[in-house]
Every structure is written in structure tokens, then in C-alpha cells.
Design a protein around this motif. Structure first.
Motif, short mmCIF file in Angstrom:
data_model
loop_
_atom_site.label_atom_id
_atom_site.label_comp_id
_atom_site.label_asym_id
_atom_site.label_seq_id
_atom_site.Cartn_x
_atom_site.Cartn_y
_atom_site.Cartn_z
N ASP A 94 0.85 -1.19 0.00
CA ASP A 94 0.00 0.00 0.00
C ASP A 94 0.89 1.24 0.00
O ASP A 94 1.44 1.62 1.02
CB ASP A 94 -0.92 0.01 1.23
CG ASP A 94 -2.02 1.06 1.11
OD1 ASP A 94 -1.90 1.94 0.23
OD2 ASP A 94 -2.99 1.01 1.89
N LEU A 95 1.01 1.85 -1.17
CA LEU A 95 1.83 3.05 -1.32
C LEU A 95 1.06 4.33 -1.02
O LEU A 95 1.62 5.41 -1.08
CB LEU A 95 2.38 3.13 -2.75
CG LEU A 95 3.26 1.98 -3.23
CD1 LEU A 95 3.69 2.20 -4.68
CD2 LEU A 95 4.46 1.80 -2.34
N VAL A 135 -11.79 1.96 -1.74
CA VAL A 135 -11.48 2.12 -3.16
C VAL A 135 -10.28 1.26 -3.55
O VAL A 135 -10.30 0.56 -4.57
CB VAL A 135 -11.21 3.60 -3.49
CG1 VAL A 135 -10.72 3.75 -4.93
CG2 VAL A 135 -12.46 4.44 -3.28
N ASN A 136 -9.23 1.30 -2.72
CA ASN A 136 -8.06 0.45 -2.97
C ASN A 136 -8.46 -1.02 -3.01
O ASN A 136 -8.06 -1.76 -3.91
CB ASN A 136 -7.00 0.66 -1.89
CG ASN A 136 -6.16 1.90 -2.10
OD1 ASN A 136 -6.04 2.40 -3.23
ND2 ASN A 136 -5.56 2.40 -1.04
N ILE A 149 0.09 -0.56 -8.61
CA ILE A 149 -0.52 0.44 -9.49
C ILE A 149 -1.73 1.08 -8.83
O ILE A 149 -1.91 2.31 -8.88
CB ILE A 149 -0.92 -0.21 -10.83
CG1 ILE A 149 0.31 -0.80 -11.53
CG2 ILE A 149 -1.61 0.81 -11.72
CD1 ILE A 149 1.38 0.21 -11.84
N ALA A 150 -2.59 0.26 -8.22
CA ALA A 150 -3.82 0.79 -7.61
C ALA A 150 -3.50 1.78 -6.50
O ALA A 150 -4.10 2.86 -6.42
CB ALA A 150 -4.67 -0.36 -7.07
N THR A 151 -2.58 1.42 -5.63
CA THR A 151 -2.27 2.30 -4.50
C THR A 151 -1.42 3.50 -4.94
O THR A 151 -1.49 4.56 -4.32
CB THR A 151 -1.54 1.52 -3.39
OG1 THR A 151 -0.34 0.92 -3.90
CG2 THR A 151 -2.43 0.44 -2.82
N TYR A 243 -7.34 -4.08 2.87
CA TYR A 243 -7.14 -2.68 2.47
C TYR A 243 -8.10 -1.75 3.21
O TYR A 243 -7.78 -0.57 3.44
CB TYR A 243 -7.26 -2.54 0.95
CG TYR A 243 -6.02 -3.04 0.26
CD1 TYR A 243 -4.89 -2.23 0.13
CD2 TYR A 243 -5.94 -4.35 -0.22
CE1 TYR A 243 -3.74 -2.69 -0.48
CE2 TYR A 243 -4.79 -4.83 -0.82
CZ TYR A 243 -3.69 -4.00 -0.94
OH TYR A 243 -2.52 -4.47 -1.52
N LEU A 244 -9.25 -2.27 3.59
CA LEU A 244 -10.13 -1.50 4.48
C LEU A 244 -9.46 -1.29 5.83
O LEU A 244 -9.52 -0.19 6.41
CB LEU A 244 -11.45 -2.25 4.68
CG LEU A 244 -12.57 -1.99 3.68
CD1 LEU A 244 -13.73 -2.95 3.92
CD2 LEU A 244 -13.06 -0.54 3.75
#
Length: 345
Positions: A94-95, A135-136, A149-151, A243-244
């Protein structure tokens, strides 16, 4: 012939089967021993840093106020690191944690939010963190977007939205009940409230990772996602939850940062993602997933915060500090590689 078959599958075969089995060496005790070694190693590093700080600046470093400062500064990034530990243990990354902290902090300190007082600020910070984490999670778990990419996209979007909300200005908190938590009068037995929040999050995180089905599923997904799926684990939903959880930790950290600074800024949480990942890695969490340790991550946070404090007290340049941190990270990754090569994952 029947008698031979009976003798082959009966007690006579038992010695050969037992001989093929590995000797009983107490696997749980062995695993605990390895974890203790990692934790003790970090405690040793922390002890050396404390000795260095006490030797170079004895009056300033060992002052009660400075020690409280170290713990307080560790608390905000520490809460973020607890969430990051879960994500990395599952094989993800998670960036966007720093950007989520910034977005939650500025959204929670707008004039409209502050009209609702303490509860409004806390609720908004946590809700924004959860929303960004959702969202992540949806992009990664259901959209099949690579976590990097997502984060990374969330990092850019959340930073941009935080800048849009603040227009580049600092938002001052005027709710006195929030500001009071950052004053010495609110300390309990000399312990700042932020440190107590950090301690509570750490204990809860440790219990969840090590004593619940959720924690076991997290480790299983990080170790082998396909095997976890075949074992009946809903890997997609588990990743969404993780991710939540990371977003929740960022929301809590944002509220803590508001207490600490008394303001909300779009620059809040700068490089938190790197610090959180680094702390988790040197703490013993496997970057490829499948193993995580909350205690190690917390010790990693304390090591980095103590290094920063020592450098500041000795008026050393920040670039040297970053080089030292980088060297520690590389060393930790090399140690992990050697450990994995010897089958100690």
C-alpha cells in the motif's frame, strides 16, 4: 498373500513410516524461538541507539520530555505500520497510506467539519480513511488491478484532493477538546494519549493477526493465494478487508496527527508509506507475504524514530539520516533473503 499384505500395511510398516518423518523438535517452540531472535535483535539495536543518544547528548536525549516525544512521534506512523503489516503479510503493498493520512486530516479539519466538534473530526477522519481503503480494496480485489498500481493511483489522487481542499493552506483546529489531548495535562502517569492509542492499536493488531481466523487467513493468502482458495478461503473478500483495515489505520493516524499538530495540511503523512514499509520489513514481515509480526514492526518504528531523534539532537544533516535508514533497510532485506534460502519462512 493376504498375510503379506496385512503385514505390509500393519504395525510392521509403522517403523519405516516413523523413520521417514522428521524428528519431533517442537515446531511451535522453534517458530517462537526464531521470532524471539528477531525481536531481541531489534531490541539490541534499539539499546545501542539509546546508548549512542545518551553518550552524545546525555542531557537532551535522556530527558523525560524527549523520550515522550520519541514515543509520541512513533505513535502516528506506528498505527499506519500496523495496517501496513497486515497488507504486506497478505502479499500486497500500500503506497497510498501517507496520502490517505493527508486527505483524512484535511477533510476532518475543514470549517464545516469542525462545527460538529470532537466527534465530527474523529468520525470524518476515520470515514475518509475507510473510504480510501475501500477504493483500494475494490480495485485490487475485484478489479484485479496490481496493488502497486492501484495504491500508486490512490497516492496521486488523494494528494491532489487534499491540495484541492486546502488550496495549499494550513487548516487550524479550533476545537479545544481535540487540542487538549496534545497538552501535558492530558498525560496519564506521564504517558501521552497518543502513545496509549498506539499501544491499544498494537495489542489489537497482535491479537487479530496471531489469535483469530482473520489473521490465519491473512497469512494463508500471503503464503499461497491459490492454496488458500482451494482451502475454502474467500481470497477476494479477504484482500478487500485488508485494504479496508489499512484505510482504517490511516484514518486513526490522521486524527492522532491532528491532535499532535493542531492542524490539517495537504503535506501531512509525507513519505509515511516508505517509513511504514521499512519498519515492517526490518521487523521481520516477509515482503513476499506469508509471514508478519506486529511486535517486530513496532520495534522497527521505534528504531527509525530514535535514529531521527538522535540525528536531530546532534544537528546532523537529514541526507546522512536517509542514507543510514537505507542501509538498515537493505541489510534487513538481505537477512530476509538468507533466512528464506535456509527455509525459515
Amino acid at each position: 498373500m493376504p498375510s503379506k499384505l496385512h503385514s505390509t500395511s500393519g504395525p510392521a510398516a509403522t517403523p519405516s513410516v516413523r523413520a521417514a518423518d522428521p524428528p519431533t523438535r517442537g515446531p511451535w517452540r522453534s517458530l517462537t524461538g526464531r521470532i524471539d531472535v528477531r525481536a531481541l535483535s531489534l531490541l539490541g539495536v534499539l539499546a545501542v541507539l539509546i546508548a549512542v543518544g545518551g553518550f552524545t547528548e546525555p542531557d537532551a536525549f535522556l530527558d523525560t520530555g524527549n523520550l515522550q516525544l520519541i514515543l509520541t512521534q512513533s505513535s502516528v506512523i506506528g498505527v499506519v505500520t500496523v495496517g501496513m503489516t497486515f497488507v504486506i503479510t497478505s502479499g500486497g503493498i500500500d503506497l497510498s497510506v501517507g496520502a490517505m493520512v493527508a486527505l483524512a486530516s484535511v477533510w476532518a479539519t475543514t470549517l464545516a467539519t469542525q462545527e460538529y466538534g470532537f466527534a465530527g473530526i474523529l468520525f470524518t477522519a476515520v470515514l475518509v480513511g475507510l473510504g480510501a481503503g475501500l477504493v483500494n480494496g475494490l480495485l485490487i480485489a475485484y478489479g484485479r488491478v496490481v496493488p502497486f498500481i492501484a495504491t500508486l493511483a490512490m497516492l496521486a489522487s488523494a494528494r491532489g484532493l487534499a491540495l484541492l481542499i486546502t488550496d495549499g493552506k494550513t487548516q487550524i483546529v479550533t476545537v479545544q477538546s481535540v487540542l487538549d489531548l496534545g497538552l501535558p495535562d492530558s498525560y496519564l502517569l506521564g504517558i501521552p494519549p497518543l502513545v496509549m492509542i498506539f499501544a491499544a492499536v498494537t495489542v489489537i493488531g497482535w491479537l487479530v493477526l496471531n489469535r483469530t481466523t482473520f489473521g490465519r487467513r491473512t497469512v494463508a493468502v500471503g503464503g499461497n493465494a491459490e492454496a488458500a482458495r482451494l482451502a475454502g478461503i474467500d481470497v477476494t473478500r479477504q484482500r478487500l478487508y485488508l485494504y479496508l483495515l489499512s484505510g482504517l489505520c490511516c484514518g486513526v493516524a490522521a486524527f492522532m496527527l491532528i491532535i499532535l499538530s493542531g492542524s490539517g495540511q495537504n503535506t501531512n503523512g509525507n513519505l509515511y508509506e516508505l517509513d511504514a514499509i521499512a519498519a515492517a520489513i526490518i521487523g521481520g514481515t516477509l515482503l513476499s507475504g506469508g509471514r508478519g509480526t506486529i511486535v517486530g514492526s513496532v520495534l522497527g518504528v521505534l528504531v527509525f524514530t530514535t535514529i531521527t531523534n538522535i540525528f536531530a539532537l546532534n544537528n546532523l544533516q537529514s541526507d546522512v539520516q536517509q542514507i543510514a535508514k537505507g542501509a538498515i533497510i537493505v541489510a534487513a532485506v538481505l537477512v530476509q533473503g538468507r533466512t528464506s534460502a535456509h527455509g525459515e519462512t
